[in-house]
Design a protein around this motif. Structure first.
Motif, short mmCIF file in Angstrom:
data_model
loop_
_atom_site.label_atom_id
_atom_site.label_comp_id
_atom_site.label_asym_id
_atom_site.label_seq_id
_atom_site.Cartn_x
_atom_site.Cartn_y
_atom_site.Cartn_z
N TRP A 98 0.83 -1.20 0.00
CA TRP A 98 0.00 0.00 0.00
C TRP A 98 0.87 1.26 0.00
O TRP A 98 0.67 2.17 -0.79
CB TRP A 98 -0.93 -0.01 1.21
CG TRP A 98 -1.69 1.27 1.38
CD1 TRP A 98 -1.41 2.29 2.23
CD2 TRP A 98 -2.85 1.68 0.65
NE1 TRP A 98 -2.31 3.29 2.09
CE2 TRP A 98 -3.22 2.94 1.11
CE3 TRP A 98 -3.61 1.08 -0.35
CZ2 TRP A 98 -4.31 3.64 0.63
CZ3 TRP A 98 -4.71 1.78 -0.84
CH2 TRP A 98 -5.04 3.04 -0.36
N GLU A 99 1.83 1.30 0.91
CA GLU A 99 2.72 2.46 1.02
C GLU A 99 3.56 2.62 -0.25
O GLU A 99 3.82 3.74 -0.70
CB GLU A 99 3.63 2.30 2.25
CG GLU A 99 4.51 3.49 2.54
CD GLU A 99 3.76 4.73 2.99
OE1 GLU A 99 4.35 5.83 2.86
OE2 GLU A 99 2.62 4.63 3.46
N GLY A 100 3.98 1.51 -0.85
CA GLY A 100 4.77 1.57 -2.08
C GLY A 100 3.99 2.22 -3.21
O GLY A 100 4.52 3.09 -3.94
N VAL A 101 2.74 1.84 -3.36
CA VAL A 101 1.90 2.45 -4.40
C VAL A 101 1.72 3.95 -4.11
O VAL A 101 1.80 4.79 -5.01
CB VAL A 101 0.54 1.72 -4.50
CG1 VAL A 101 -0.42 2.49 -5.40
CG2 VAL A 101 0.73 0.30 -5.02
N THR A 142 3.23 10.13 -4.46
CA THR A 142 3.80 11.16 -3.60
C THR A 142 5.19 10.69 -3.17
O THR A 142 5.35 10.09 -2.11
CB THR A 142 2.92 11.36 -2.34
OG1 THR A 142 1.57 11.50 -2.75
CG2 THR A 142 3.34 12.58 -1.56
N PRO A 143 6.21 10.96 -4.00
CA PRO A 143 7.56 10.46 -3.69
C PRO A 143 8.08 11.00 -2.35
O PRO A 143 7.79 12.13 -1.97
CB PRO A 143 8.41 10.98 -4.85
CG PRO A 143 7.45 11.32 -5.93
CD PRO A 143 6.17 11.70 -5.25
N TRP A 169 16.90 8.67 -8.67
CA TRP A 169 15.53 8.19 -8.91
C TRP A 169 14.94 7.62 -7.62
O TRP A 169 15.13 6.45 -7.29
CB TRP A 169 15.52 7.12 -9.99
CG TRP A 169 15.96 7.58 -11.35
CD1 TRP A 169 16.05 8.86 -11.81
CD2 TRP A 169 16.38 6.74 -12.42
NE1 TRP A 169 16.49 8.89 -13.10
CE2 TRP A 169 16.71 7.58 -13.51
CE3 TRP A 169 16.52 5.36 -12.58
CZ2 TRP A 169 17.15 7.10 -14.73
CZ3 TRP A 169 16.96 4.88 -13.79
CH2 TRP A 169 17.27 5.73 -14.85
N GLN A 170 14.19 8.44 -6.91
CA GLN A 170 13.61 8.04 -5.63
C GLN A 170 12.55 6.95 -5.78
O GLN A 170 12.29 6.19 -4.86
CB GLN A 170 13.00 9.26 -4.92
CG GLN A 170 14.02 10.34 -4.57
CD GLN A 170 15.01 9.91 -3.51
OE1 GLN A 170 14.65 9.28 -2.52
NE2 GLN A 170 16.27 10.24 -3.71
#
Length: 196
Positions: A102-105, A110-111, A176-177
């Motif tokens: 979930w947090e990855g998506v 929102t990087p 690349w974050q």
């Protein structure tokens, strides 16, 4: 024959104990690193390392409990403990993997700034810990299925550490974050089927 079995079980127990201590200590360090360096990939790898620690703990418990003789009340011994512990660990891992996915998506939209150098250092230490744990377990993997299972679990976690190292290097050299959540999602998707 009984003494030989006890000696082999004792040696397996010692190897599993050392590997568990190393893995647990680094699991805590990796969780702290994930928080301090804001790395979802480190958190995902920590979740995978949690499965290693759980597998090692279950294997160690199975060795210790397996040395107890069956009695009238427990003709099958204490094997239920191993199954219940594995089920509990799987539920915890599903929860952590769900959060990471979930947090990855969310981080794709929102990087978040990731401290890639710290992430790289923690992941590299994790790789060393995995290699040491593998060396500890290698000697007993042919004598015990429990030790062999733990060895394979640590070997799989080593691949996760390599993924985090590769992701950290990409971030260091490119900035690349989005690579951090990509690696985290990759580890999460790889761990979930194994947890099932």
């Amino acid at each position: 024959m009984g003494r030989e079995h006890d000696h082999a079980a004792g040696a397996s127990g010692r190897m599993l104990g050392w590997a568990l201590a190393l893995t647990t200590a680094f699991l805590i360090a990796e969780l702290i690193g994930a928080y301090v360096f804001n790395s979802l990939a480190l958190l995902s790898d920590a979740a995978h390392m949690f499965t290693d620690a759980a597998a090692l703990a279950i294997a160690l418990a199975a060795v210790k409990i397996g040395q107890r003789p069956a009695d009238d009340a427990r003709t099958f011994g204490y094997r239920r403990f191993e199954i219940l512990a594995a089920a509990f660990n799987a539920l915890l891992l599903f929860a952590v993997a769900g959060y990471v996915l979930w947090e990855g998506v969310q981080r794709f939209f929102t990087p978040a700034e990731v401290q890639s150098t710290g992430m790289l250092i923690v992941a590299a230490i994790g790789l060393v810990v995995n290699i040491i744990a593998m060396r500890l377990l290698a000697a007993g993997k042919e004598q015990s299925l429990n030790v062999k299972g733990a060895y394979l679990e640590v070997w799989a976690d080593m691949l996760g550490s390599i993924g985090v190292i590769a992701g950290a290097l990409v971030i260091v050299f490119t900035g690349w974050q989005w690579v951090d959540p990509l690696v985290a999602i990759g580890i999460g998707l790889w761990v979930l089927p194994r947890t099932w």
